[in-house]
Motif scaffolding. Structure first.
Motif, PDB file in Angstrom:
ATOM      1  N   GLU A 456       1.027  -1.153  -0.072  1.00 15.74           N
ATOM      2  CA  GLU A 456       0.163  -0.018   0.162  1.00 15.74           C
ATOM      3  C   GLU A 456       0.966   1.390  -0.044  1.00 15.74           C
ATOM      4  O   GLU A 456       1.968   1.231   0.123  1.00 15.74           O
ATOM      5  N   GLY A 457       0.182   2.387  -0.227  1.00 15.81           N
ATOM      6  CA  GLY A 457       0.840   3.653  -0.193  1.00 15.81           C
ATOM      7  C   GLY A 457       1.491   4.126  -1.537  1.00 15.81           C
ATOM      8  O   GLY A 457       1.047   3.540  -2.323  1.00 15.81           O
ATOM      9  N   PRO A 458       2.106   5.335  -1.510  1.00 21.03           N
ATOM     10  CA  PRO A 458       2.557   5.717  -2.814  1.00 21.03           C
ATOM     11  C   PRO A 458       3.960   4.960  -3.268  1.00 21.03           C
ATOM     12  O   PRO A 458       4.586   4.268  -2.462  1.00 21.03           O
ATOM     13  N   ILE A 459       4.073   5.104  -4.436  1.00 24.05           N
ATOM     14  CA  ILE A 459       5.618   4.771  -4.926  1.00 24.05           C
ATOM     15  C   ILE A 459       6.459   5.601  -4.253  1.00 24.05           C
ATOM     16  O   ILE A 459       6.537   6.849  -4.691  1.00 24.05           O
ATOM     17  N   PRO A 460       7.499   4.925  -3.720  1.00 24.05           N
ATOM     18  CA  PRO A 460       8.634   6.042  -3.013  1.00 24.05           C
ATOM     19  C   PRO A 460       9.313   6.690  -3.858  1.00 24.05           C
ATOM     20  O   PRO A 460      10.075   6.015  -5.000  1.00 24.05           O
ATOM     21  N   ASP A 461       9.739   7.786  -3.731  1.00 22.06           N
ATOM     22  CA  ASP A 461      10.947   8.636  -4.417  1.00 22.06           C
ATOM     23  C   ASP A 461      12.231   7.805  -4.551  1.00 22.06           C
ATOM     24  O   ASP A 461      12.862   7.817  -5.571  1.00 22.06           O
ATOM     25  N   GLY A 462      12.338   6.956  -3.621  1.00 19.97           N
ATOM     26  CA  GLY A 462      13.801   6.397  -3.743  1.00 19.97           C
ATOM     27  C   GLY A 462      13.907   5.387  -4.681  1.00 19.97           C
ATOM     28  O   GLY A 462      15.191   5.335  -4.982  1.00 19.97           O
ATOM     29  N   LEU A 463      12.816   4.817  -5.233  1.00 17.36           N
ATOM     30  CA  LEU A 463      13.139   4.182  -6.367  1.00 17.36           C
ATOM     31  C   LEU A 463      13.974   4.861  -7.684  1.00 17.36           C
ATOM     32  O   LEU A 463      14.643   4.442  -8.288  1.00 17.36           O
ATOM     33  N   GLY A 464      13.528   6.099  -7.668  1.00 16.95           N
ATOM     34  CA  GLY A 464      13.971   6.933  -8.792  1.00 16.95           C
ATOM     35  C   GLY A 464      15.468   7.439  -8.347  1.00 16.95           C
ATOM     36  O   GLY A 464      16.286   7.920  -8.977  1.00 16.95           O
ATOM     37  N   LYS A 465      15.859   7.487  -7.121  1.00 19.27           N
ATOM     38  CA  LYS A 465      17.093   8.268  -6.613  1.00 19.27           C
ATOM     39  C   LYS A 465      18.149   6.837  -6.143  1.00 19.27           C
ATOM     40  O   LYS A 465      19.350   7.250  -6.616  1.00 19.27           O
ATOM     41  N   VAL A 466      17.648   6.010  -5.825  1.00 18.56           N
ATOM     42  CA  VAL A 466      18.557   4.920  -5.331  1.00 18.56           C
ATOM     43  C   VAL A 466      18.703   3.687  -6.687  1.00 18.56           C
ATOM     44  O   VAL A 466      20.030   3.121  -6.882  1.00 18.56           O
TER      45      VAL A 466
END
Length: 661
Positions: A456-466
């Motif tokens: 659940e929840g939003p797709i985290p920004d970390g996917l794009g950063k890490v």
């Protein structure tokens, strides 16, 4: 089209280099002299070309013009440099491939042909002609993955010089001709993955004393294994799989295959109860590089019999597959110290329950598959189970939960991962904790699969950063919310993105317009289906010119789609726009740059006239234009174009016409 006919399998394709040092000893003459091809053979090749569809231009050099009339210079052809006769025809497909109702009989005019490769093409339901037995000079014949059907012609037994025969992964039926036993020069024979090959293995195959490779798995063969001591003495690869009744004397034959390095036995249901077979396999294991004992009703005691002995400790075994048996954690522990050189270990579909952290000693392991085991109580913390060289880890359907993935400062400090592919699909993951774990332990990933969880929840920004190396991301069939992040368009290595069947929202235009799309030249698959995405599809979607799959069905999209939206998609094969409020407005004379295999436009507005541009789409296997407002006569060309179609839905329209018988 191959996507719908290829099966899942493990493939060993022997690629023969055209040099005197090739595996089978082929020595093709070099093109030292300017010798033109024989006119009769040139005409045969041109007639052959007329019978196939060549959208990829594989045969683009096959022309009759003055500048390109010498067939010896055509792509895929090699001639004898003294006589001009065609000796080699290599039309193996892959990214580019031929389709249509190929006429192999036309090639029988090439009487000096020694090498024929038509593999990996889509010759739907074409039969292998009996006349192929007239190509008496043939030494290499490869029709694997070409969708041919019918029976295996007994006339193949006339090809006395044949050394390589590969009919793997087709739709062949019936018995294996006993005449194949006359091919005494044969070194490679693969008839595997033809589901409807039936009957017994002809005992005449035991005469093939030069055979190095025998593949008979993935069929419906039955009966006894007919080989006896002395048969197939040079065999290095044996792949059997079906309902065979294995006997004690079969094990004696197996024990005398002193050159055997690759052994695959699949679905031999009484393997686990045959101790003599297991003892024989145990003795030959030190010589094996690959061992696959799949779906054989093996239990832990069988594994102990096979491996728990210092006398058969292996330094050569690199691939071990024990999938689809009844093994537990005891068997897994037993394998820890068995082979220091083991690179691939497959244990899916067993009864392995890992309830505490383990630190297995697999120093060379590159692939580990534990899918479809019960690992509810497992804890993945830091280097747990991640061997120093591990690149692929498959944990599908293992009942994994959030508590299985812990992050601590100590584990992060000591962690270094070589992992490039991780599959956690169809587990019980719910919270965003899985992303925290991923960001700390798997930053070098190329492929990440989380589909079929409950995240659940939003797709985290970390996917794009890490995740700077990510090429394939599949988080479909979860409960993700919020807008589709723009950062996906800034991930320069991303090639495939699957976000379908979530609760994602937001305007689709911002997703396409607010990113750099530095990956536009490699990005080929986008799935945003079954979400709550709104707005009008922007023409900037055309930036993604390499798209092969575009799935936007079941959203809240609206507005018009014209030719300019799709005119850059020369690679497009799968297009799904169903169940949106979209209107497709194409001029009647439009010729798309693509050839679709699947098209879903249900509930879109197509206008009252039958869409003429569909006449250009002759490779469709799936077509849904139901409830699209059509009020017209069904054109005759539609039935011509539907020869490969497995589903056509034109319901809930006002269409008239007759359905051909």
């Amino acid at each position: 089209m191959r996507t719908y006919f290829l099966k899942k399998f493990n493939v060993l394709l022997l690629v023969l280099l055209h040099t005197s040092e090739s595996t089978l000893g082929f020595n093709w003459p070099g093109k030292l002299a300017e010798v033109k091809c024989i006119e009769r053979e040139r005409q045969a090749l041109l007639k052959f070309k007329e019978g196939v569809l060549d959208d990829a231009g594989m045969l683009s050099t096959w022309n009759e013009d003055e500048n390109n009339g010498d067939c010896c210079k055509w792509k895929g052809i090699q001639c004898n440099n003294e006589t001009g006769h065609v000796q080699m025809l290599d039309l193996q497909g892959h990214d580019a491939y031929l389709t249509g109702s190929i006429n192999i009989t036309l090639l029988t005019d090439l009487q000096n042909l020694e090498y024929l490769d038509l593999s990996w093409n889509d010759f739907i339901y074409v039969h292998i002609p009996k006349l192929i037995g007239s190509l008496s000079m043939l030494r290499y014949l490869n029709l694997s993955y070409s969708e041919v059907s019918g029976s295996i012609p007994s006339e193949l037994g006339n090809l006395s010089k044949l050394e390589y025969l590969n009919l793997n992964n087709n739709h062949l039926i019936g018995a294996i001709p006993v005449q194949l036993g006359k091919l005494t020069r044969l070194r490679y024979l693969d008839l595997s993955d033809n589901d409807d090959i039936r009957g017994e293995i002809p005992y005449q195959l035991g005469n093939l004393s030069q055979l190095r490779y025998l593949g008979l798995g993935g069929s419906s063969l039955s009966g006894v294994i007919p080989f006896r001591i002395g048969n197939l003495p040079m065999l290095h690869t044996l792949r059997l799989g079906s309902n065979f009744d294995i006997k004690a004397n079969d094990a004696e034959w197996l024990s005398n295959l002193y050159s055997l390095t690759n052994l695959e036995l699949i679905s031999l249901q009484n393997l686990g109860s045959s101790h003599l077979w297991l003892q024989t396999i145990s003795k030959i294991i030190p010589n094996l590089q690959e061992l696959r004992l799949v779906d054989g009703n093996l239990v832990d005691n069988d594994i102990q019999l096979l491996f728990d002995s210092q006398s058969n400790f292996s330094t050569s075994l690199t691939i071990l597959d024990l999938s689809k048996n009844m093994l537990t954690s005891s068997a897994f522990r037993l394998l820890f110290n068995y082979s220091l050189n083991l690179r691939e270990l497959y244990l899916s579909y067993n009864n392995i329950v890992l309830s505490s952290p383990l630190y297995p000693n697999f120093p060379s392991l590159v692939i580990l598959d534990l899918s479809y085991n019960n690992m509810t109580s497992s804890i993945f913390e830091g280097n747990f189970i991640f061997c120093s060289k591990l690149e692929t880890l498959n944990l599908q359907n293992c009942s994994l939960m959030d508590r299985s993935f812990l992050v601590s400062s100590a584990s992060v400090t000591n962690f270094s991962s070589s992992l490039v592919s991780l599959d956690l699909s169809n587990n019980l993951l719910k919270s965003q904790a899985i992303f925290d774990w991923l960001f700390n332990f798997t930053t070098n990933l190329h492929i990440l699969t989380l589909l079929g969880n409950l995240v659940e929840g939003p797709i985290p920004d970390g996917l794009g950063k890490v995740m700077n190396s990510l090429q394939v991301l599949d988080v479909s069939s979860n409960k993700l919310q919020g807008e589709v992040p723009v950062f996906f368009g800034n991930m320069c290595t991303l090639q495939e993105l699957y976000l379908g069947k979530n609760n994602l929202s937001g305007e689709i235009s911002s997703f396409f317009q607010d990113a750099s799309w530095c990956n536009r030249d490699i990005f080929n698959s986008l799935d945003l289906s079954y979400n709550r995405i709104t707005g009008m599809l922007p023409k900037s979607i055309g930036l993604l010119s390499e798209l092969e799959t575009l799935n936007l069905q079941v959203n809240s999209l609206e507005g018009d789609i014209s030719e300019s939206h799709l005119s850059n998609f020369s690679e497009l094969e799968y297009l799904y726009l169903s169940y949106n409020s979209l209107s497709l407005k194409f001029v009647s004379s439009w010729v798309p740059p693509f050839q679709l295999l699947e098209l879903g436009l249900a509930s879109c507005k197509l206008g009252s006239s039958f869409p003429g541009w569909l006449q250009t789409q002759y490779q469709l296997v799936f077509l849904d234009i139901s409830d699209t407002g059509l009020n017209d006569t069904v054109p005759e060309w539609l039935w011509t174009n539907s020869q490969y179609m497995y589903l056509m839905n034109m319901s809930h329209n006002n269409l008239v016409g007759s359905i051909p018988k």
